[in-house]
Design a protein around this motif. Sequence first.
Motif, PDB file in Angstrom:
ATOM      1  N   PHE A   1       0.862  -1.177   0.000  1.00  0.00           N
ATOM      2  CA  PHE A   1       0.000   0.000   0.000  1.00  0.00           C
ATOM      3  C   PHE A   1       0.901   1.231   0.000  1.00  0.00           C
ATOM      4  O   PHE A   1       1.510   1.556   1.014  1.00  0.00           O
ATOM      5  N   SER A   2       0.972   1.915  -1.133  1.00  0.00           N
ATOM      6  CA  SER A   2       1.991   2.952  -1.291  1.00  0.00           C
ATOM      7  C   SER A   2       1.434   4.366  -1.429  1.00  0.00           C
ATOM      8  O   SER A   2       2.134   5.258  -1.875  1.00  0.00           O
ATOM      9  N   HIS A   3       0.195   4.583  -1.050  1.00  0.00           N
ATOM     10  CA  HIS A   3      -0.450   5.873  -1.285  1.00  0.00           C
ATOM     11  C   HIS A   3      -0.164   6.881  -0.173  1.00  0.00           C
ATOM     12  O   HIS A   3      -0.064   6.518   0.995  1.00  0.00           O
ATOM     13  N   LYS A   4      -0.055   8.137  -0.558  1.00  0.00           N
ATOM     14  CA  LYS A   4       0.097   9.212   0.425  1.00  0.00           C
ATOM     15  C   LYS A   4      -1.252   9.584   1.025  1.00  0.00           C
ATOM     16  O   LYS A   4      -1.348   9.918   2.209  1.00  0.00           O
ATOM     17  N   HIS A   5      -2.314   9.558   0.195  1.00  0.00           N
ATOM     18  CA  HIS A   5      -3.662   9.916   0.628  1.00  0.00           C
ATOM     19  C   HIS A   5      -4.619   8.768   0.344  1.00  0.00           C
ATOM     20  O   HIS A   5      -4.323   7.870  -0.449  1.00  0.00           O
ATOM     21  N   LEU A   6      -5.789   8.825   0.966  1.00  0.00           N
ATOM     22  CA  LEU A   6      -6.893   7.940   0.601  1.00  0.00           C
ATOM     23  C   LEU A   6      -8.057   8.841   0.182  1.00  0.00           C
ATOM     24  O   LEU A   6      -8.862   9.266   0.996  1.00  0.00           O
TER      25      LEU A   6
ATOM     26  N   ASP B   1      -0.560  15.651  10.851  1.00  0.00           N
ATOM     27  CA  ASP B   1      -0.055  14.481  10.135  1.00  0.00           C
ATOM     28  C   ASP B   1      -1.151  13.795   9.321  1.00  0.00           C
ATOM     29  O   ASP B   1      -0.891  13.262   8.254  1.00  0.00           O
ATOM     30  N   LEU B   2      -2.358  13.802   9.861  1.00  0.00           N
ATOM     31  CA  LEU B   2      -3.500  13.173   9.195  1.00  0.00           C
ATOM     32  C   LEU B   2      -4.668  14.151   9.201  1.00  0.00           C
ATOM     33  O   LEU B   2      -5.000  14.719  10.245  1.00  0.00           O
TER      34      LEU B   2
ATOM     35  N   ASN C   1     -10.395  10.995   2.650  1.00  0.00           N
ATOM     36  CA  ASN C   1     -11.696  11.478   2.204  1.00  0.00           C
ATOM     37  C   ASN C   1     -12.794  10.778   2.997  1.00  0.00           C
ATOM     38  O   ASN C   1     -12.995   9.569   2.877  1.00  0.00           O
ATOM     39  N   ALA C   2     -13.529  11.547   3.784  1.00  0.00           N
ATOM     40  CA  ALA C   2     -14.643  11.003   4.569  1.00  0.00           C
ATOM     41  C   ALA C   2     -15.975  11.247   3.864  1.00  0.00           C
ATOM     42  O   ALA C   2     -17.033  11.196   4.490  1.00  0.00           O
TER      43      ALA C   2
ATOM     44  N   MET D   1      -5.545   4.688   8.400  1.00  0.00           N
ATOM     45  CA  MET D   1      -4.656   5.697   8.990  1.00  0.00           C
ATOM     46  C   MET D   1      -3.298   5.105   9.346  1.00  0.00           C
ATOM     47  O   MET D   1      -2.274   5.774   9.203  1.00  0.00           O
ATOM     48  N   ASP D   2      -3.273   3.866   9.773  1.00  0.00           N
ATOM     49  CA  ASP D   2      -2.010   3.183  10.074  1.00  0.00           C
ATOM     50  C   ASP D   2      -1.145   3.092   8.806  1.00  0.00           C
ATOM     51  O   ASP D   2       0.043   3.467   8.817  1.00  0.00           O
ATOM     52  N   LEU D   3      -1.733   2.639   7.699  1.00  0.00           N
ATOM     53  CA  LEU D   3      -0.970   2.492   6.454  1.00  0.00           C
ATOM     54  C   LEU D   3      -0.477   3.836   5.926  1.00  0.00           C
ATOM     55  O   LEU D   3       0.671   3.961   5.487  1.00  0.00           O
ATOM     56  N   LEU D   4      -1.332   4.853   5.992  1.00  0.00           N
ATOM     57  CA  LEU D   4      -0.908   6.177   5.530  1.00  0.00           C
ATOM     58  C   LEU D   4       0.183   6.755   6.425  1.00  0.00           C
ATOM     59  O   LEU D   4       1.117   7.405   5.937  1.00  0.00           O
ATOM     60  N   ALA D   5       0.081   6.490   7.727  1.00  0.00           N
ATOM     61  CA  ALA D   5       1.105   6.980   8.652  1.00  0.00           C
ATOM     62  C   ALA D   5       2.442   6.285   8.404  1.00  0.00           C
ATOM     63  O   ALA D   5       3.503   6.914   8.492  1.00  0.00           O
ATOM     64  N   GLN D   6       2.406   4.993   8.091  1.00  0.00           N
ATOM     65  CA  GLN D   6       3.646   4.280   7.777  1.00  0.00           C
ATOM     66  C   GLN D   6       4.319   4.901   6.553  1.00  0.00           C
ATOM     67  O   GLN D   6       5.541   5.085   6.521  1.00  0.00           O
ATOM     68  N   ASN D   7       3.513   5.227   5.546  1.00  0.00           N
ATOM     69  CA  ASN D   7       4.065   5.851   4.337  1.00  0.00           C
ATOM     70  C   ASN D   7       4.587   7.254   4.631  1.00  0.00           C
ATOM     71  O   ASN D   7       5.597   7.691   4.075  1.00  0.00           O
TER      72      ASN D   7
END
Length: 315
Positions: free
Chosen positions: A3-8, A103-104, A128-129, A300-306
Motif C-alpha cells: 500500500f503505497s499511497h500518500k492519501h486515501l 499528520d493526518l 476522504n470522509a 490511517m495506520d498504512l498512511l502513517a507508515q508511508n
Amino acid sequence: MGFSHKHLLGIESLRPDEITTLLDLADQYVDLNRRDVKHSDALAGLTQINMFFENSTRTQASFELAGKRLGADVMNMAMQASSIKKGETLIDTAMTLNAMHPDLLVVRHPHSGAVDLLAQKVNCAVLNAGDGRHEHPTQALLDALTIRRAKGRLHRLNIAICGDIAHSRVARSNIILLGKMENRIRLIGPPTLMPSEISAFGVEVYEDMEQGLKDVDVVMMLRLQKERMDGGFIPSEREYYHRYGLDADKLAHAKDDAIVMHPGPMNRGVEIDGEIADDINRSVIQEQVEMGVAVRMAAMDLLAQNLRANPTVEV
C-alpha cells in the motif's frame, strides 16, 4: 507492505491487492477492538484533525475513535461555525491548517473534488470522509470487510445495491470496489434515482425489486439522500417503500443466506422494514458500524507508515 499511497481520496486509484492489504490489517484491528485494552501506538506522536463541512455523527465518531485507539492526538474542527462562514476559502483553510503541521487530515465536504483540492495544498496525509456525490472510500472498504467476513470471500458474489443510486457517493465507491474484486453488481431503483451515465458502470440495472434481488448473495440498501434532491424524485415515501423498501416478501427472492446491509442512518419503513434491519440472522448493519472503526484504523495506520517512510517537503 502493498500500500503505497500518500492519501486515501477514493477507491478508483486502489489496486485489488492494495484493497486486500488494507482489509487484512483491518481484520487485525477488529481483534484489537474486541479486547479489554483497545489501544495501539501506531499513531503515537502524530496529530489527526477531523474537518467535517457536513454533519455526520457516525463517521466523525468512527474516525475519532479510530485515531484515539491508535494513540494519535485527535482534534475535531467545527467547520459549520468556522472561518468558512466568514468568507475564508477552502485554500485559505488548507494553508492555515498546513502551518499547524498536522499528520493526518480527515475531511468531509459537500462538494465533489473539494477533498482532492485540499490534498494538493497540504503536506500531511488526507483521508476522504465523503465528498459530494463523488466518493466515500472508507464506507466502501468497511462494507467490503463486512461482506468478506460474512461470506468468507470478496469475489464472484452477486451483490444488489438498491435505492437512491444517483445521489449516493457510497454507491459509487462500492460499485468501483466490488467491480475491482470481480463481483456481479446489480443496481435496483426507479429511473429517477439512477445516474444518467449508468451504462458506463459495467453493472446490471433493474427497475423491479423482486427481479433484481433474485438469487443475490448480498442486499445493500441505501438511504434516500433527501438533502441532495431538488425535485420530485419519488411520488411519496409510502409509494417508495411499497416498490423499493426491503421487506420479507422482497427479500425472499434473494438467496436464503443472503445478508442485508445499510450504511445508515436508516429510514425505517421507507428504505427497510424494521424487523429486517434487526434480524440477527440476516442483517449485518451493526457489524458494518464495528468494521468502520477497524477499517479507519487500518487506513490511517498504512498512511502513517508511508508518511514516516517518506517525509514530505514543504508545499
